[in-house]
Design a protein around this motif. Structure first.
Motif, PDB file in Angstrom:
ATOM      1  N   GLN A 204     -17.710 -29.427 -67.206  1.00 27.02           N
ATOM      2  CA  GLN A 204     -16.990 -28.256 -67.706  1.00 27.02           C
ATOM      3  C   GLN A 204     -15.813 -27.898 -66.807  1.00 27.02           C
ATOM      4  OE1 GLN A 204     -17.877 -26.936 -70.739  1.00 27.02           O
ATOM      5  NE2 GLN A 204     -19.254 -28.710 -70.714  1.00 27.02           N
ATOM      6  N   SER A 205     -15.941 -28.167 -65.529  1.00 24.66           N
ATOM      7  CA  SER A 205     -14.876 -27.834 -64.568  1.00 24.66           C
ATOM      8  C   SER A 205     -14.615 -29.042 -63.671  1.00 24.66           C
ATOM      9  CB  SER A 205     -15.285 -26.627 -63.714  1.00 24.66           C
ATOM     10  OG  SER A 205     -15.623 -25.521 -64.520  1.00 24.66           O
ATOM     11  N   PRO A 206     -13.877 -30.035 -64.174  1.00 21.28           N
ATOM     12  CA  PRO A 206     -13.579 -31.211 -63.348  1.00 21.28           C
ATOM     13  C   PRO A 206     -12.774 -30.823 -62.105  1.00 21.28           C
ATOM     14  CG  PRO A 206     -13.003 -31.585 -65.663  1.00 21.28           C
ATOM     15  CD  PRO A 206     -13.265 -30.118 -65.515  1.00 21.28           C
ATOM     16  N   TYR A 207     -12.957 -31.590 -61.054  1.00 20.01           N
ATOM     17  CA  TYR A 207     -12.204 -31.339 -59.829  1.00 20.01           C
ATOM     18  C   TYR A 207     -11.990 -32.646 -59.089  1.00 20.01           C
ATOM     19  CZ  TYR A 207     -16.717 -31.638 -57.368  1.00 20.01           C
ATOM     20  OH  TYR A 207     -17.920 -32.062 -56.862  1.00 20.01           O
ATOM     21  N   THR A 208     -11.163 -32.595 -58.085  1.00 22.58           N
ATOM     22  CA  THR A 208     -10.911 -33.758 -57.234  1.00 22.58           C
ATOM     23  C   THR A 208     -11.187 -33.365 -55.785  1.00 22.58           C
ATOM     24  OG1 THR A 208      -8.584 -33.161 -56.974  1.00 22.58           O
ATOM     25  CG2 THR A 208      -9.131 -34.671 -58.772  1.00 22.58           C
ATOM     26  N   CYS A 209     -11.193 -34.350 -54.919  1.00 24.28           N
ATOM     27  CA  CYS A 209     -11.405 -34.091 -53.491  1.00 24.28           C
ATOM     28  C   CYS A 209     -10.636 -35.137 -52.692  1.00 24.28           C
ATOM     29  CB  CYS A 209     -12.891 -34.144 -53.145  1.00 24.28           C
ATOM     30  SG  CYS A 209     -13.247 -33.847 -51.401  1.00 24.28           S
ATOM     31  N   THR A 210      -9.848 -34.693 -51.754  1.00 28.80           N
ATOM     32  CA  THR A 210      -9.070 -35.618 -50.921  1.00 28.80           C
ATOM     33  C   THR A 210      -9.744 -35.824 -49.573  1.00 28.80           C
ATOM     34  OG1 THR A 210      -7.711 -33.818 -50.024  1.00 28.80           O
ATOM     35  CG2 THR A 210      -6.903 -34.944 -51.996  1.00 28.80           C
ATOM     36  N   VAL A 211      -9.684 -37.056 -49.085  1.00 29.48           N
ATOM     37  CA  VAL A 211     -10.168 -37.410 -47.749  1.00 29.48           C
ATOM     38  C   VAL A 211      -8.929 -37.734 -46.918  1.00 29.48           C
ATOM     39  CG1 VAL A 211     -11.647 -38.947 -46.407  1.00 29.48           C
ATOM     40  CG2 VAL A 211     -12.270 -38.370 -48.756  1.00 29.48           C
ATOM     41  N   SER A 212      -8.721 -37.025 -45.825  1.00 28.20           N
ATOM     42  CA  SER A 212      -7.480 -37.190 -45.079  1.00 28.20           C
ATOM     43  C   SER A 212      -7.674 -36.899 -43.589  1.00 28.20           C
ATOM     44  CB  SER A 212      -6.411 -36.243 -45.644  1.00 28.20           C
ATOM     45  OG  SER A 212      -6.816 -34.891 -45.483  1.00 28.20           O
ATOM     46  N   SER A 213      -6.597 -37.058 -42.859  1.00 29.31           N
ATOM     47  CA  SER A 213      -6.483 -36.660 -41.443  1.00 29.31           C
ATOM     48  C   SER A 213      -7.631 -37.160 -40.558  1.00 29.31           C
ATOM     49  CB  SER A 213      -6.397 -35.134 -41.339  1.00 29.31           C
ATOM     50  OG  SER A 213      -5.359 -34.630 -42.129  1.00 29.31           O
ATOM     51  N   PRO A 214      -7.840 -38.474 -40.485  1.00 25.90           N
ATOM     52  CA  PRO A 214      -8.876 -38.964 -39.558  1.00 25.90           C
ATOM     53  C   PRO A 214      -8.510 -38.623 -38.117  1.00 25.90           C
ATOM     54  CG  PRO A 214      -7.527 -40.775 -40.353  1.00 25.90           C
ATOM     55  CD  PRO A 214      -7.121 -39.572 -41.143  1.00 25.90           C
ATOM     56  N   LYS A 215      -9.503 -38.210 -37.340  1.00 21.03           N
ATOM     57  CA  LYS A 215      -9.245 -37.780 -35.968  1.00 21.03           C
ATOM     58  C   LYS A 215     -10.404 -38.196 -35.073  1.00 21.03           C
ATOM     59  CE  LYS A 215      -8.376 -33.592 -33.218  1.00 21.03           C
ATOM     60  NZ  LYS A 215      -8.311 -32.105 -33.258  1.00 21.03           N
ATOM     61  N   LYS A 216     -10.087 -38.766 -33.923  1.00 24.03           N
ATOM     62  CA  LYS A 216     -11.121 -39.145 -32.964  1.00 24.03           C
ATOM     63  C   LYS A 216     -11.526 -37.920 -32.154  1.00 24.03           C
ATOM     64  CE  LYS A 216     -12.205 -42.418 -29.245  1.00 24.03           C
ATOM     65  NZ  LYS A 216     -11.709 -43.526 -28.406  1.00 24.03           N
ATOM     66  N   GLU A 217     -12.827 -37.634 -32.138  1.00 18.77           N
ATOM     67  CA  GLU A 217     -13.354 -36.503 -31.380  1.00 18.77           C
ATOM     68  C   GLU A 217     -14.533 -36.991 -30.542  1.00 18.77           C
ATOM     69  OE1 GLU A 217     -14.173 -33.188 -33.871  1.00 18.77           O
ATOM     70  OE2 GLU A 217     -12.142 -33.075 -34.673  1.00 18.77           O
ATOM     71  N   SER A 218     -15.053 -36.118 -29.706  1.00 18.80           N
ATOM     72  CA  SER A 218     -16.150 -36.532 -28.826  1.00 18.80           C
ATOM     73  C   SER A 218     -17.036 -35.339 -28.510  1.00 18.80           C
ATOM     74  CB  SER A 218     -15.595 -37.123 -27.529  1.00 18.80           C
ATOM     75  OG  SER A 218     -14.858 -36.151 -26.808  1.00 18.80           O
ATOM     76  N   LYS A 219     -18.225 -35.659 -27.971  1.00 20.26           N
ATOM     77  CA  LYS A 219     -19.141 -34.633 -27.468  1.00 20.26           C
ATOM     78  C   LYS A 219     -19.873 -35.224 -26.274  1.00 20.26           C
ATOM     79  CE  LYS A 219     -22.899 -35.687 -30.711  1.00 20.26           C
ATOM     80  NZ  LYS A 219     -23.790 -35.096 -31.719  1.00 20.26           N
ATOM     81  N   MET A 220     -20.778 -34.437 -25.690  1.00 19.66           N
ATOM     82  CA  MET A 220     -21.490 -34.856 -24.482  1.00 19.66           C
ATOM     83  C   MET A 220     -20.498 -35.271 -23.394  1.00 19.66           C
ATOM     84  SD  MET A 220     -24.694 -37.009 -26.101  1.00 19.66           S
ATOM     85  CE  MET A 220     -25.358 -37.380 -24.484  1.00 19.66           C
ATOM     86  N   LYS A 221     -19.449 -34.431 -23.249  1.00 22.15           N
ATOM     87  CA  LYS A 221     -18.433 -34.660 -22.214  1.00 22.15           C
ATOM     88  C   LYS A 221     -17.786 -36.036 -22.331  1.00 22.15           C
ATOM     89  CE  LYS A 221     -20.367 -31.381 -18.904  1.00 22.15           C
ATOM     90  NZ  LYS A 221     -20.842 -31.146 -17.537  1.00 22.15           N
ATOM     91  N   GLY A 222     -17.562 -36.439 -23.574  1.00 21.42           N
ATOM     92  CA  GLY A 222     -16.855 -37.686 -23.822  1.00 21.42           C
ATOM     93  C   GLY A 222     -17.723 -38.911 -23.915  1.00 21.42           C
ATOM     94  N   LEU A 223     -19.051 -38.776 -23.717  1.00 22.89           N
ATOM     95  CA  LEU A 223     -19.933 -39.944 -23.778  1.00 22.89           C
ATOM     96  C   LEU A 223     -20.086 -40.460 -25.201  1.00 22.89           C
ATOM     97  CD1 LEU A 223     -22.765 -38.919 -21.284  1.00 22.89           C
ATOM     98  CD2 LEU A 223     -20.898 -40.546 -20.910  1.00 22.89           C
ATOM     99  N   LYS A 224     -19.986 -39.571 -26.190  1.00 17.82           N
ATOM    100  CA  LYS A 224     -20.116 -39.953 -27.586  1.00 17.82           C
ATOM    101  C   LYS A 224     -18.806 -39.673 -28.303  1.00 17.82           C
ATOM    102  CE  LYS A 224     -24.441 -41.238 -27.663  1.00 17.82           C
ATOM    103  NZ  LYS A 224     -24.835 -42.614 -28.011  1.00 17.82           N
ATOM    104  N   SER A 225     -18.215 -40.704 -28.862  1.00 17.82           N
ATOM    105  CA  SER A 225     -16.969 -40.556 -29.613  1.00 17.82           C
ATOM    106  C   SER A 225     -17.220 -40.876 -31.084  1.00 17.82           C
ATOM    107  CB  SER A 225     -15.893 -41.495 -29.064  1.00 17.82           C
ATOM    108  OG  SER A 225     -15.598 -41.163 -27.717  1.00 17.82           O
ATOM    109  N   PHE A 226     -16.454 -40.262 -31.949  1.00 19.73           N
ATOM    110  CA  PHE A 226     -16.603 -40.480 -33.382  1.00 19.73           C
ATOM    111  C   PHE A 226     -15.320 -40.066 -34.084  1.00 19.73           C
ATOM    112  CE2 PHE A 226     -18.494 -36.487 -31.997  1.00 19.73           C
ATOM    113  CZ  PHE A 226     -17.796 -35.546 -32.744  1.00 19.73           C
ATOM    114  N   ILE A 227     -15.205 -40.475 -35.343  1.00 18.80           N
ATOM    115  CA  ILE A 227     -14.048 -40.135 -36.164  1.00 18.80           C
ATOM    116  C   ILE A 227     -14.464 -39.092 -37.188  1.00 18.80           C
ATOM    117  CG2 ILE A 227     -12.270 -40.992 -37.739  1.00 18.80           C
ATOM    118  CD1 ILE A 227     -11.994 -42.081 -34.937  1.00 18.80           C
ATOM    119  N   THR A 228     -13.690 -38.025 -37.313  1.00 20.12           N
ATOM    120  CA  THR A 228     -13.926 -37.031 -38.358  1.00 20.12           C
ATOM    121  C   THR A 228     -12.828 -37.152 -39.415  1.00 20.12           C
ATOM    122  OG1 THR A 228     -12.623 -35.335 -37.219  1.00 20.12           O
ATOM    123  CG2 THR A 228     -14.991 -35.413 -36.749  1.00 20.12           C
TER     124      THR A 228
END
Length: 551
Positions: A204-228
């Protein structure tokens, strides 16, 4: 420990070659093991005969009190201080921090799509030994052959037992009326009758969703890195940040809940090079393709778990929604409780015929896609290699000729020399055009066909659910003829089997409608790009031809 006993709810005729035992309704059995897996237990009859039984065919009569072993002695000094790790929270700029990741495994490699887990085989299945002298269940992906491991629906037969997939997903319990739950009006999913057959109610209400702006981030004081990645649904335009593991969690939830809907796999995991720019952009494009598919589906698009994934920005609400999704009362076989079907019953023979045709369609389409992908992969390599080289050879040969003609400096020869030199440049340029063309049309075509192969490869499990429902219905009709089930019981079984049929047919028609739209767009885009490509080649050749008018 007291023995666990169970009473047979229905008669079961076991297959001795698979280590199964037969028993009668109301027969008392002693349960030996309940950890066999895939809906099977090990039991012993009063006669001493021992083997496998389907757990949904019995009910437990006694459950012993658990006995826990004493805790092991500590193997470390008890007075050592406990160090509590400190985690870096991810701030999204709205004053809130993303510390809800701490509930998850820290490593992106630990996901349902990973190929790097230890103590698992190459297909992400735990290694283990069999029971009763039987081989352990083999779950490697098999090559589907028309003559060997085929069920009549075109899916691969299980080598371990006859009901494993259907029972494991709760289909057997649903169709026998062993699960019941009051479904809220808002949770009902309506299936409508159309000229083409049963279909899901359109969005009834179609929509779209964009995936954008990949960014490298980290936690545990840089021990774990990942892309958001930033996800922005069109109905809210509010941006949320998600990691690959969150996509993986959503994928698991969708597969577990919507058992009559094929959920394509996410892009594969990668251990090394996952922070390289090319890989990040490629993954983002494939995640966009996957999200596009999900938000177009008439059932999935507005499901609670999908909307939670796309909209939740609050830490506390995320955790609440995550727990709610994981404890959804309508998972697997119970999903069929939510289906509101047309009032008429299904013609079992007609439905079976439709399913057999569809299974052949799926198998053939999968092979067709595989063939086109292989041919176009080879074609793209020729564009970037042999075709480029051959056109440039032609171009250089004409340029060599113009160099020779340039030795004669007469005015009457000058324009011809220039025209031939221009012609040589044109052919060299055409060679470069061939090299640059595949990313514009062949690669997008291959990518789209590969996505469809991913969908097609999930269909056997979906169709096995319907096959299990049909087989169970036939078993009940046989028991009715033998006077072991009442007419009312069988009628109820057939009504629930109709619900599974309606859901499977609705998804089948949704697949065909999506296929027609997708392949039309796919081929139109490819041909438009090809036409534009050859127009550019024609334009260069026409420009070369015009140079000779003044020669």
């Amino acid at each position: 420990m007291a023995a666990v006993q169970a009473r047979g709810l229905y008669q079961f005729d076991g297959d001795a070659s698979n280590g199964e035992i037969s028993f009668l309704a109301d027969e008392i059995l002693t349960i030996v093991r309940q950890d066999i897996g895939e809906g099977w237990w090990e039991a012993r009859k009063e006669t001493g005969e021992q083997g496998l039984i389907p757990e949904t065919y019995v009910e437990l009569l006694s459950i012993p009190e658990p006995q826990f072993p004493p805790p092991p002695p500590p193997n470390f000094p008890v007075d050592l201080p406990v160090q509590t790790p400190t985690y870096n929270n991810v701030n999204h700029g709205d004053g809130q921090t993303e510390d809800w990741d701490d509930e998850w495994d820290d490593d992106d490699d630990q996901s349902s799509n990973s190929t790097a887990k230890q103590s698992y085989n190459n297909n992400n299945e735990p290694q283990g030994t069999g029971n009763f002298g039987l081989s352990a269940p083999k779950r490697e992906r098999k090559q589907i052959s028309p003559t060997s491991d085929m069920s009549k629906y075109g899916t691969v037969k299980s080598s371990f037992n006859r009901f494993s997939h259907f029972v494991k997903l709760g289909g057997d319990a649903y169709i026998m009326g062993q699960v019941n739950h009051e479904v809220r009006e808002t949770d009902l999913i309506k299936i409508i009758e159309t000229n083409d057959g049963p279909e899901w109610t359109p969005l009834q209400s179609p929509y779209t969703c964009t995936v954008s702006s990949p960014k490298k981030e980290s936690k545990m004081k840089g021990l774990k890195s990942f892309i958001t990645y930033h996800l922005t649904p069109s109905f809210s335009n509010i941006q949320v940040s998600r990691r690959y593991k969150h996509f993986d969690w959503l994928h698991e939830r969708l597969v577990e809940k919507f058992i009559c809907i094929p959920i394509p796999a996410l892009p594969d995991k990668q251990i090394s090079g996952r922070y390289e720019e090319d890989f990040i952009q490629e993954r983002m494009r494939m995640l966009q393709q996957w999200i596009d598919r999900m938000v177009r589906h008439p059932v999935i698009a507005h499901s609670d778990v999908m909307l939670h994934f796309l909209t939740c920005t609050n830490d506390k609400k995320w955790k609440e929604g995550k727990r709610k999704a994981e404890k959804d009362p309508y998972l697997a076989g119970k999903f069929f409780l939510c289906l509101q079907t047309p009032p008429h019953s299904c013609d079992m023979k007609a439905v079976e015929a439709q399913m057999e045709v569809f299974c052949r369609f799926v198998m053939n389409m999968n092979e067709n896609c595989k063939s086109i992908i292989a041919i176009n992969n080879d074609f793209s390599k020729k564009h970037m290699g042999p075709f480029k080289r051959e056109f440039q050879k032609i171009g250089h040969s004409y340029k060599n000729l113009s160099t020779t003609f340039a030795l004669e400096e007469g005015a009457y020869s000058l324009q011809l020399t220039k025209a031939i030199d221009f012609m040589g440049d044109s052919y060299c340029s055409i060679g470069d055009m061939f090299e640059k063309q595949p990313p514009k049309d062949l690669f997008p075509l291959i990518e789209s066909l590969s996505e469809y192969r991913g969908i097609l490869q999930t269909y056997p499990d979906v169709l096995k659910v319907h096959e299990g429902a049909v087989g169970k219905t036939k078993d009940c009709l046989k028991l009715q003829e033998e006077g072991k089930m009442t007419d009312g019981e069988v009628q109820n079984v057939m009504q629930r089997a109709d619900t599974i049929s309606f859901g499977t047919l609705a998804e089948m028609h949704n697949f065909h409608h999506e296929r027609v739209k997708d392949y039309k767009d796919m081929m139109q885009n490819y041909l438009k790009s090809q036409i534009e490509f050859y127009k550019q080649i024609t334009s260069k050749l026409e420009a070369s031809l015009a140079m000779f008018d003044n020669a």
